[in-house]
Design an enzyme around this catalytic site. Structure first.
Site, mmCIF file in Angstrom:
data_model
loop_
_atom_site.group_PDB
_atom_site.id
_atom_site.type_symbol
_atom_site.label_atom_id
_atom_site.label_comp_id
_atom_site.label_asym_id
_atom_site.label_seq_id
_atom_site.Cartn_x
_atom_site.Cartn_y
_atom_site.Cartn_z
ATOM 1 N N HIS A 1 -7.696 9.664 -1.431
ATOM 2 C CA HIS A 1 -6.958 9.705 -0.174
ATOM 3 C C HIS A 1 -7.742 10.404 0.936
ATOM 4 C CE1 HIS A 1 -2.514 9.606 1.318
ATOM 5 N NE2 HIS A 1 -3.343 9.361 2.299
ATOM 6 N N TYR B 1 2.984 10.032 -0.426
ATOM 7 C CA TYR B 1 4.064 9.462 0.360
ATOM 8 C C TYR B 1 5.446 9.753 -0.243
ATOM 9 C CZ TYR B 1 0.384 6.590 2.553
ATOM 10 O OH TYR B 1 -0.740 6.145 3.192
ATOM 11 N N ASP C 1 0.837 -1.198 0.000
ATOM 12 C CA ASP C 1 0.000 0.000 0.000
ATOM 13 C C ASP C 1 0.874 1.250 0.000
ATOM 14 O OD1 ASP C 1 -2.964 1.111 0.838
ATOM 15 O OD2 ASP C 1 -1.368 2.276 1.792
ATOM 16 N N LYS D 1 -2.923 6.055 -4.135
ATOM 17 C CA LYS D 1 -4.032 6.954 -3.793
ATOM 18 C C LYS D 1 -3.976 8.273 -4.548
ATOM 19 C CE LYS D 1 -3.770 4.996 0.865
ATOM 20 N NZ LYS D 1 -2.389 4.472 0.784
#
Length: 301
Positions: A109, A53, A48, A78
């Site tokens: 998200h 990120y 994931d 996401k």
């Protein structure tokens, strides 16, 4: 006795998702690469990540270097808030970074739209929000994403109120398959979990071990059960998440812990309920934006 977890849940579109995956928030550069390599080597099938990120490139390199067939992995990323008006652009950027032709799951998200013109991926005041757009518009566009690039679509950080609004919208033709939220024994979110179960939406648990120094693993019941089942406290928490029928995404950058986290035990209902009873109504991941209409379900359940 702990064994390698192979639990699979069926999504409302018939796609199967491994119940235990590797969370990668804050895993960047070499650390992120090493974590994903260690996870795939240990037997993880589910990774994931998210555009925000900043680790999609290193994850993509790790997936490629692992030598594992793409079809044997379940990859989630996401859609970020500043791309709500153009999910195709964000998706294509993620696929390029991941070096993949498709992702198995693509999540909104947050139900929060940022002004794409402002160019700030993480505004801290109302000036950065897109007030003329909402998550219903975003979901309408996500439903139009090419099926050869996205196998399933879902949401993240949605409350029951927002899910109800989404499910009742005339533009919603495709139900979200998952809702990824913070949940652990201190924040079981029973109301939200039961609502999602009734609507055939799988809950995915992020921060399932709490946070650094959260104290969950020091709870007497967790320690007692860890001793009873001859496993670690972390393995008990992960096993609890699977016991209650959720996907669980523990994050670690330590190879030995990554391997250990894949080993779970089958909890009795009595032990599962005992863990559920330790709720302190504690949320470790607060709303990133003040007064931004998130987390309507609160922390009382």
């Amino acid at each position: 006795m702990a064994t390698q977890d192979t639990t699979v849940l069926k999504l409302n579109n018939g796609v199967e998702i491994p119940a235990l995956g590797l969370g990668t928030w804050q895993s960047t550069e070499q650390e992120g690469y090493d974590a994903v390599m260690a996870a795939i080597k240990a037997g993880y099938k589910h990774i994931d990540t998210a555009w925000l990120y900043g680790n999609e490139e290193v994850i993509g390199h790790a997936i490629k270097d692992s030598g594992v067939n793409r079809e044997d992995l379940f990859i989630t990323t996401k859609l970020w808030n500043c791309f709500h008006r153009d999910p195709v652009k964000n998706l294509d950027d993620s696929l390029t970074k991941l070096q993949l032709d498709y992702v198995d799951l693509y999540l909104m998200h947050f139900p929060t739209s940022f002004d794409p013109v402002a160019g700030n991926p993480f505004p801290n005041d109302e000036h950065g929000f897109d007030h003329d757009w909402n998550f219903l518009n975003t979901w309408e566009l996500m439903q139009q994403l090419p099926k050869n690039k996205v196998k399933s679509i879902g949401v993240s950080n949605f409350s029951t109120m927002q899910l109800e609004e989404l499910l009742n919208a005339p533009t919603t033709k495709e139900l979200p398959v998952t809702n990824q939220v913070e949940t652990h024994p201190y924040l079981p979110q029973n109301k939200l979990v039961e609502y999602c179960k009734a609507k055939n939406i799988v809950v995915e648990a992020y921060s399932p071990l709490g946070s650094t120094n959260s104290g969950i693993m020091d709870e007497p019941v967790i320690k007692q059960l860890a001793q009873k089942y001859s496993v670690s406290a972390a393995q008990i928490l992960i096993s609890w998440a699977i016991w209650r029928g959720t996907v669980v995404l523990p994050k670690s950058s330590t190879p030995s812990r990554i391997t250990a986290n894949l080993q779970t035990v089958k909890l009795s209902d009595e032990d599962g309920e005992a863990i559920s009873s330790i709720s302190t109504r504690k949320r470790f991941i607060p709303s990133p934006w003040p007064d931004n209409n998130l987390f309507h379900d609160g922390i009382d359940n």
